[in-house]
Design an enzyme around this catalytic site. Structure first.
Site: not given
Length: 385
Positions: A83, A345, A192
């Site tokens: 990190y 959407d 999608h």
């Protein structure tokens, strides 16, 4: 990547429990965005790992109450170092808040009958934790609560763990102010069309960085987090759903490139889903392939597995080790306009159709061994119907 780290260090990353968006009026619709999260600084790494290693929905270990904490403590310095090499912490909270902010602004315009919308972030293993987020939702007392998994492809270890955590929270705490709200679940959305268009656009942008004469031979390696084979054998839907996303993206690209679905981030000694991303790169280089693009097909935000594992360990270090000419990496969706449209959407149609909870979500894996899944799914079915 440098612009991302600059954004990350600008002060938007360390929100704690504070959500990014402020809705001045009472929200009618709460959209709770579920994800595992990531430590925002190196001090959070140990607790983050401890929560992962003791969560039996995520990983099953022998004598887990003892072995899990031991593994977390042992891995903490190594993970802290990683990190520190990507800016000091994970940008996943920042990106999720940006996505939620932009999504809700669009929803307010496109679905005024369910407005105002407010997003909430519920992480599994780091602040804002699931239980704290739902206390905030309860304070706001919305009319509708949409539980929106930010894993496009469903896995019992990821989406399943998040939903089970919600069940556990409300098993121990009454619904109170949320008892009258309408609840519903968006548990998967990996096919999608706008998600495929987002990945395809990011791939094309990365392809443009290769010499024109090399582009047709660039191998697309769609890299997703691997899964233990015993989870696959139990019937976890994740591998097939990731594969469906890959097919949609390749169709959007007109099948223009050679491609392969590969798997990353294996943990522990047990067998996991292969081929592994690094092994695939080594194997293709031996076959004479020299140019690649890594596509984080199951990740919607930049985080340690894109910024460190893919960018540093593979695109830089492994590329040098095996003699690849170039390993590029397509960006995660982040705040891509097409991706924001996709999120919007998905939720808009969910609200308009009066959806509650899908039949696939209610179906356990055929060889499920987690009894919590049984009672959790029954609870969601009652809650949402």
């Amino acid at each position: 990547m440098h612009s991302l780290l600059k954004l990350f260090s600008s002060g938007t990353a360390n929100h704690g429990l504070q959500q990014f968006r402020t809705v001045t009026t009472k929200p009618r619709t709460a959209v709770v965005m579920l994800n595992m999260g990531g430590p925002q600084n190196t001090d959070q790494v140990h607790d983050y790992l401890h929560r992962i290693m003791t969560d039996r929905d995520m990983i099953q270990l022998p004598v887990q109450s003892k072995l899990g904490p031991w593994i977390a403590k042992r891995r903490t310095p190594e993970v802290q170092k990683k990190y520190s090499e990507i800016g000091g912490g994970s940008p996943i909270l920042k990106w999720t808040n940006v996505q939620g902010e932009l999504m809700c602004k669009q929803l307010d315009k496109l679905s005024p009958e369910t407005a105002p919308h407010k997003h909430y972030v519920a992480f599994r293993y780091v602040n804002p934790l699931t239980e704290d987020t739902f206390r905030e939702v309860e304070r706001d007392q919305p009319e509708r609560v949409v539980l929106f998994s930010q894993y496009p492809q469903y896995s019992c270890a990821t989406s399943g763990s998040s939903f089970n955590a919600i069940y556990t929270h409300f098993k121990e705490n009454p619904l109170n102010g949320l008892a009258q709200a309408r609840w519903s679940v968006i548990d998967r959305w990996g096919t999608h069309p706008l998600l495929a268009k987002t990945f395809a656009d990011n791939i094309r942008k990365e392809l443009d960085k290769f010499p024109a004469e090399k582009r047709k031979d660039v191998v697309l390696l769609f890299s997703a987090h691997s899964l233990p084979l015993r989870a696959v054998s139990r019937g976890d839907a994740y591998p097939s759903e990731v594969g469906a996303t890959v097919q949609n993206v390749m169709q959007e690209l007109g099948w223009s490139q050679p491609y392969c679905l590969v798997w990353q981030s294996k943990v522990g000694p047990l067998p996991w889903l292969e081929p592994f991303t690094d092994d695939a790169i080594k194997g293709y280089v031996k076959q004479g392939k020299k140019n690649f693009i890594l596509v984080p097909i199951a990740f919607v935000n930049e985080h340690i597995e894109t910024l460190h594992e893919l960018d540093i360990e593979y695109c830089e270090e492994l590329a040098h080790e095996v003699g690849a000419e170039k390993i590029g990496r397509a960006a995660a969706p982040n705040d891509h306009p097409l991706f924001i449209e996709a999120l919007t959407d998905v939720v808009r149609h969910h609200l308009a159709n009066g959806s509650t909870v899908g039949p696939k979500f209610l179906l356990r894996c055929p060889a499920c061994v987690n009894q919590k899944c049984s009672v959790s799914k029954q609870w969601f079915n009652q809650l949402c119907n």
